[in-house]
Design a protein around this motif. Sequence first.
Motif, PDB file in Angstrom:
ATOM      1  N   ASN A 211       0.821  -1.190   0.000  1.00  0.00           N
ATOM      2  CA  ASN A 211       0.000   0.000   0.000  1.00  0.00           C
ATOM      3  C   ASN A 211       0.868   1.257   0.000  1.00  0.00           C
ATOM      4  O   ASN A 211       1.934   1.285   0.614  1.00  0.00           O
ATOM      5  CB  ASN A 211      -0.905   0.021   1.236  1.00  0.00           C
ATOM      6  CG  ASN A 211      -1.910  -1.099   1.247  1.00  0.00           C
ATOM      7  OD1 ASN A 211      -3.001  -0.975   0.716  1.00  0.00           O
ATOM      8  ND2 ASN A 211      -1.532  -2.232   1.831  1.00  0.00           N
TER       9      ASN A 211
ATOM     10  N   ASP B   7       2.261   5.638   3.906  1.00  0.00           N
ATOM     11  CA  ASP B   7       2.599   4.213   3.876  1.00  0.00           C
ATOM     12  C   ASP B   7       3.544   3.887   2.719  1.00  0.00           C
ATOM     13  O   ASP B   7       3.514   4.515   1.654  1.00  0.00           O
ATOM     14  CB  ASP B   7       1.368   3.316   3.828  1.00  0.00           C
ATOM     15  CG  ASP B   7       0.712   3.168   5.199  1.00  0.00           C
ATOM     16  OD1 ASP B   7       1.405   3.388   6.205  1.00  0.00           O
ATOM     17  OD2 ASP B   7      -0.480   2.836   5.260  1.00  0.00           O
TER      18      ASP B   7
ATOM     19  N   GLY C   4       4.485   0.257   1.490  1.00  0.00           N
ATOM     20  CA  GLY C   4       4.412  -1.191   1.592  1.00  0.00           C
ATOM     21  C   GLY C   4       5.051  -1.941   0.451  1.00  0.00           C
ATOM     22  O   GLY C   4       4.805  -3.140   0.286  1.00  0.00           O
TER      23      GLY C   4
ATOM     24  N   LEU D 285       3.490   6.757   8.354  1.00  0.00           N
ATOM     25  CA  LEU D 285       3.125   5.351   8.497  1.00  0.00           C
ATOM     26  C   LEU D 285       1.853   5.224   9.329  1.00  0.00           C
ATOM     27  O   LEU D 285       1.672   5.943  10.311  1.00  0.00           O
ATOM     28  CB  LEU D 285       4.244   4.545   9.156  1.00  0.00           C
ATOM     29  CG  LEU D 285       5.469   4.218   8.302  1.00  0.00           C
ATOM     30  CD1 LEU D 285       6.397   3.279   9.069  1.00  0.00           C
ATOM     31  CD2 LEU D 285       5.090   3.609   6.967  1.00  0.00           C
ATOM     32  N   THR D 286       0.996   4.291   8.930  1.00  0.00           N
ATOM     33  CA  THR D 286      -0.213   4.023   9.697  1.00  0.00           C
ATOM     34  C   THR D 286       0.034   2.968  10.772  1.00  0.00           C
ATOM     35  O   THR D 286      -0.485   3.079  11.882  1.00  0.00           O
ATOM     36  CB  THR D 286      -1.349   3.543   8.786  1.00  0.00           C
ATOM     37  OG1 THR D 286      -0.942   2.354   8.086  1.00  0.00           O
ATOM     38  CG2 THR D 286      -1.724   4.631   7.777  1.00  0.00           C
TER      39      THR D 286
ATOM     40  N   HIS E  29       2.271  -2.253   4.662  1.00  0.00           N
ATOM     41  CA  HIS E  29       2.227  -0.799   4.813  1.00  0.00           C
ATOM     42  C   HIS E  29       3.596  -0.199   5.134  1.00  0.00           C
ATOM     43  O   HIS E  29       3.791   1.007   4.942  1.00  0.00           O
ATOM     44  CB  HIS E  29       1.241  -0.411   5.912  1.00  0.00           C
ATOM     45  CG  HIS E  29      -0.173  -0.727   5.563  1.00  0.00           C
ATOM     46  ND1 HIS E  29      -1.048   0.198   5.036  1.00  0.00           N
ATOM     47  CD2 HIS E  29      -0.861  -1.897   5.623  1.00  0.00           C
ATOM     48  CE1 HIS E  29      -2.218  -0.378   4.807  1.00  0.00           C
ATOM     49  NE2 HIS E  29      -2.123  -1.654   5.151  1.00  0.00           N
ATOM     50  N   ALA E  30       4.503  -1.001   5.629  1.00  0.00           N
ATOM     51  CA  ALA E  30       5.776  -0.444   6.109  1.00  0.00           C
ATOM     52  C   ALA E  30       7.011  -1.106   5.496  1.00  0.00           C
ATOM     53  O   ALA E  30       8.134  -0.745   5.851  1.00  0.00           O
ATOM     54  CB  ALA E  30       5.842  -0.582   7.633  1.00  0.00           C
TER      55      ALA E  30
ATOM     56  N   THR F 213       4.140   1.941  16.803  1.00  0.00           N
ATOM     57  CA  THR F 213       4.597   1.457  15.493  1.00  0.00           C
ATOM     58  C   THR F 213       6.107   1.392  15.445  1.00  0.00           C
ATOM     59  O   THR F 213       6.695   0.410  14.964  1.00  0.00           O
ATOM     60  CB  THR F 213       4.060   2.365  14.378  1.00  0.00           C
ATOM     61  OG1 THR F 213       2.631   2.341  14.395  1.00  0.00           O
ATOM     62  CG2 THR F 213       4.546   1.910  13.012  1.00  0.00           C
TER      63      THR F 213
END
Length: 255
Positions: free
Chosen positions: A13, A27, A29, A54-55, A61-62, A82
């Motif tokens: 993402n 994000d 990803g 970042l979420t 996502h990361a 996170t």
Amino acid sequence: MRFALLGSGSAGNGLVAQAGNTKVLLDCGFSLRETTFRLARLNLEPHHLAGILLTHEHEDHARGAFRLAADFRLPLFLTHGTFMMLGDTPTDIDIRIINSHDAFAIDDMEIHPYPVPHDAREPVQYVLSDGMRRLGVLTDTGTSTPHIESMLSGCHALVLECNHDLDLLMNNRRYPHSLKQRISGAYGHLDNATAAELLAKLDTRSLQHIIAAHLSKKNNRPELARAALRSALDCEEKWIKIASQTEGVDWLDIN
């Protein structure tokens, strides 16, 4: 203001938003190579970015966040939870710890994080603004909350998770019961019907764009997501865009 999605789904993402001269990546990803390739489709290069948001820590996502931040000297904004879950951080990364309730700015961009229920350490989602127009992003949450609805109400554009169709998920014989319960649970992902229920509670009078995002390849279909969101907005289905895993969504202006 404008925004685009690099791709959306369980394989990776990323979303780019621009306010004034400021561009941020929400994000990361994808691998460094894939992120660079997808940015180039939007006529962007990594050094054009002012930062990475970042979420949460999940790989889709990361995955490429540390490498992108280190190679292009980009500040990385994330919650303490996170940060702790991502493990060892390269010493040459500019880490900015954020509070999940406190707004901040990156040059011309106003950033409004907000907490969400998801099976991560301290997950957040974001509303991004240029001071006049607002882009709301909500993926990776198992349920809605009054605070989520307050944050997303009145947005000019929305990226909204429609992860699965509940019937398709429950009838998927390849998924064990425990996985089905995690995905559909309060800390999992929004199904089409729940996303539509959330959307119906929002003030959508200023809405210019609605994007159905994070669709499951195995447990959803674009036409099901569109039909669900259409029921909440009473609009033509073609007005609802689908963020695909491979193509994402090209630049959309918010006027």
